[in-house]
Structures are given as C-alpha cells and as structure tokens.
Design an enzyme around this catalytic site. Structure first.
Site, short mmCIF file in Angstrom:
data_model
loop_
_atom_site.label_atom_id
_atom_site.label_comp_id
_atom_site.label_asym_id
_atom_site.label_seq_id
_atom_site.Cartn_x
_atom_site.Cartn_y
_atom_site.Cartn_z
CE LYS A 1 14.87 3.10 5.96
NZ LYS A 1 14.29 2.10 6.89
CD GLU B 1 8.29 -0.75 -3.05
OE1 GLU B 1 7.50 -0.01 -2.46
OE2 GLU B 1 8.66 -1.84 -2.58
CG ASP B 2 6.83 2.42 0.27
OD1 ASP B 2 7.60 1.57 -0.21
OD2 ASP B 2 6.07 2.15 1.23
CG PHE C 1 10.46 2.23 10.62
CD1 PHE C 1 10.63 1.10 9.84
CD2 PHE C 1 9.18 2.71 10.84
CE1 PHE C 1 9.53 0.45 9.28
CE2 PHE C 1 8.07 2.07 10.29
CZ PHE C 1 8.25 0.94 9.51
CB VAL C 2 10.71 7.28 7.24
CG1 VAL C 2 12.02 7.93 7.62
CG2 VAL C 2 10.89 6.36 6.03
CE LYS D 1 -3.18 -2.32 3.09
NZ LYS D 1 -3.56 -2.36 4.53
N GLY D 2 2.11 1.14 0.41
CA GLY D 2 2.92 2.31 0.73
C GLY D 2 3.10 3.34 -0.36
CG ASP E 1 2.54 0.80 7.24
OD1 ASP E 1 3.46 0.67 6.40
OD2 ASP E 1 2.12 -0.16 7.92
NE ARG F 1 -0.89 2.11 4.89
CZ ARG F 1 0.16 1.32 4.62
NH1 ARG F 1 1.20 1.81 3.98
NH2 ARG F 1 0.18 0.07 4.99
CG ASP G 1 14.89 -1.20 4.65
OD1 ASP G 1 15.82 -0.48 4.99
OD2 ASP G 1 14.36 -2.03 5.42
P1 5GP Z 1 12.89 -4.09 1.47
O1 5GP Z 1 12.37 -5.36 0.91
O2 5GP Z 1 13.62 -3.23 0.46
O3 5GP Z 1 13.71 -4.31 2.70
O4 5GP Z 1 11.69 -3.28 2.02
C1 5GP Z 1 10.79 -2.73 1.21
C2 5GP Z 1 9.49 -2.47 1.91
O5 5GP Z 1 9.60 -2.43 3.34
C3 5GP Z 1 9.01 -1.12 1.51
O6 5GP Z 1 8.21 -1.21 0.36
C4 5GP Z 1 8.24 -0.66 2.72
O7 5GP Z 1 6.92 -1.14 2.62
C5 5GP Z 1 8.91 -1.34 3.87
N1 5GP Z 1 9.86 -0.43 4.55
C6 5GP Z 1 11.21 -0.44 4.50
N2 5GP Z 1 11.76 0.56 5.22
C7 5GP Z 1 10.71 1.23 5.75
C8 5GP Z 1 10.61 2.38 6.59
O8 5GP Z 1 11.57 3.04 7.01
N3 5GP Z 1 9.35 2.77 6.90
C9 5GP Z 1 8.23 2.12 6.47
N4 5GP Z 1 7.05 2.59 6.86
N5 5GP Z 1 8.30 1.04 5.67
C10 5GP Z 1 9.51 0.60 5.33
MG MG Z 2 6.21 -1.04 0.29
#
Ligand code: 5GP
Ligand code: MG
Length: 183
Positions: free
Chosen positions: A132, A99-100, A153-154, A43-44, A160, A166, A103
C-alpha cells in the site's frame, strides 16, 4: 463463500504468485546462490509462502519469524515486537523475507534491521504479496511484489482481522458488520 467484497480473486492471486515464483527463481539462479533461506513472517504470510515456495525451482530452506504490530483492530500500533526469532545460522546465506503486506513499512524496516544486525546474512530481499504505497512512512518497497493496492483493510489468503478470515481464498476487503465475531 464469504460475504466480503473480493479485491483480488483466488485465481488471479494464484496466477501472480506463480509468476513471482518464476521471477524469484530466475533472480537467484542468476546469482548462483547455493541455498536460499526463505523466511516467512508469521502469521499472515503462511498461505502466500506455501504457494510461493511451490512455484520456486531453486532449492530453499524455510524458516519463520513472528512479529506483532497490530493489537485488536485494523490500525497498526507502530510498536513492533519480535515474538519468535530465527534459530539457525544465517551468516553467509541468501535470505528472502516473505511478507503478506507492506503497509506503513515499519514492520519490514524493523525486521530487515534485526536480520542484518543480529544474523548477518550474505544478502536479503523481500517478497510481499501486497503493498500500500499511500501508507508508506519510509518508502521501503519489496524487491518482488504481487499487487499494489489502495488504502483498504484487506483479509483472506492468510491475512486476518482479529485472527479471523485467514482461510478465505480470495483477497477481500474487510467491512465491519458483515459477520458477527467475538472480539
Ligand atoms: P506495517 O508495519 O507495514 O504497517 O504493517 C505490516 C503488517 O500489518 C502486515 O504484516 C500485516 O500483518 C498488517 N497489515 C497491514 N495492513 C493490513 C491489511 O490491510 N490487512 C491485514 N489483515 N493486515 C494488515
Ligand atoms: Mg504480517
């Protein structure tokens, strides 16, 4: 108003997103793309996607996928599930995944593999609001990026914590104890 520390204020986010829209439009105009399919990752990404597509000046269609990689809390489970797939053909299309945040990079890696293997688009690019780099496990970088941020963590602007916050218009740093929430 909200009690969290603002990392990127609403007006700065808007300004950058509108510049990203211009960069993306130029890229696809130069490629002479007939039609672009913008795929939001629910949803992000919904707030970012809504602003981004309104600053594009190339025609596009909008689709969504939903993935889940976070259980409750701020740590990625690493176990990615596709909750909703694309239901329209993407073969031969130019796809922009929105993508939001990237990470660890695991979610976007999984999605790109899935889209390439199961939907065979002509091209795929990624637009992410936040990145990040310190957390990356696979060095996947977005083709279009809003902001590089440190390992915090944002929340806000679609992001969210346990499905809350959100609607906050800024990108802010989540800190436990600032607001009592039902988990
Ligand atoms: P990844 O698979 O790259 O580790 O994480 C991607 C997903 O994790 C993002 O689409 C997001 O939904 C969530 N995520 C990663 N870091 C953050 C953060 O700092 N805040 C929030 N709210 N979601 C995060
Ligand atoms: Mg996401």
């Amino acid at each position: 108003m909200h009690p969290f520390k603002v990392l990127i204020a609403e007006d700065k986010v808007k300004e950058r997103v509108s510049k990203m829209g211009a960069e993306i439009s130029k890229y696809y105009q130069d490629r002479k793309t007939k039609k672009l399919v913008v795929i939001g990752v629910l949803k992000g990404s919904f707030v970012f996607l809504a602003d981004l597509v309104r600053s594009l000046n190339v025609p596009c269609e909008i689709e969504f996928v939903e993935v889940s990689s976070y259980g409750a809390g701020t740590m990625s489970s690493g176990d990615i599930q596709l909750l909703r797939d694309i239901a329209v053909p993407l073969e031969g299309q130019d796809v922009l995944v929105v993508e939001d945040i990237i990470d660890t990079g695991r979610t976007i890696y999984y999605l790109l593999e899935h889209l390439r293997k199961s939907h065979r688009p002509h091209s795929i690019a990624v637009a992410a609001l936040l990145y990040k780099p310190s957390r990356s496990v696979n060095q996947i970088k977005p083709d279009f990026l809003g902001f590089t941020i440190e390992d915090k963590f944002v929340i806000g602007y679609g992001l969210d914590f346990n499905n809350r916050f959100r609607e906050i218009p800024d990108v802010a740093i989540y800190e436990e104890g600032k607001v009592s929430i039902d988990l």
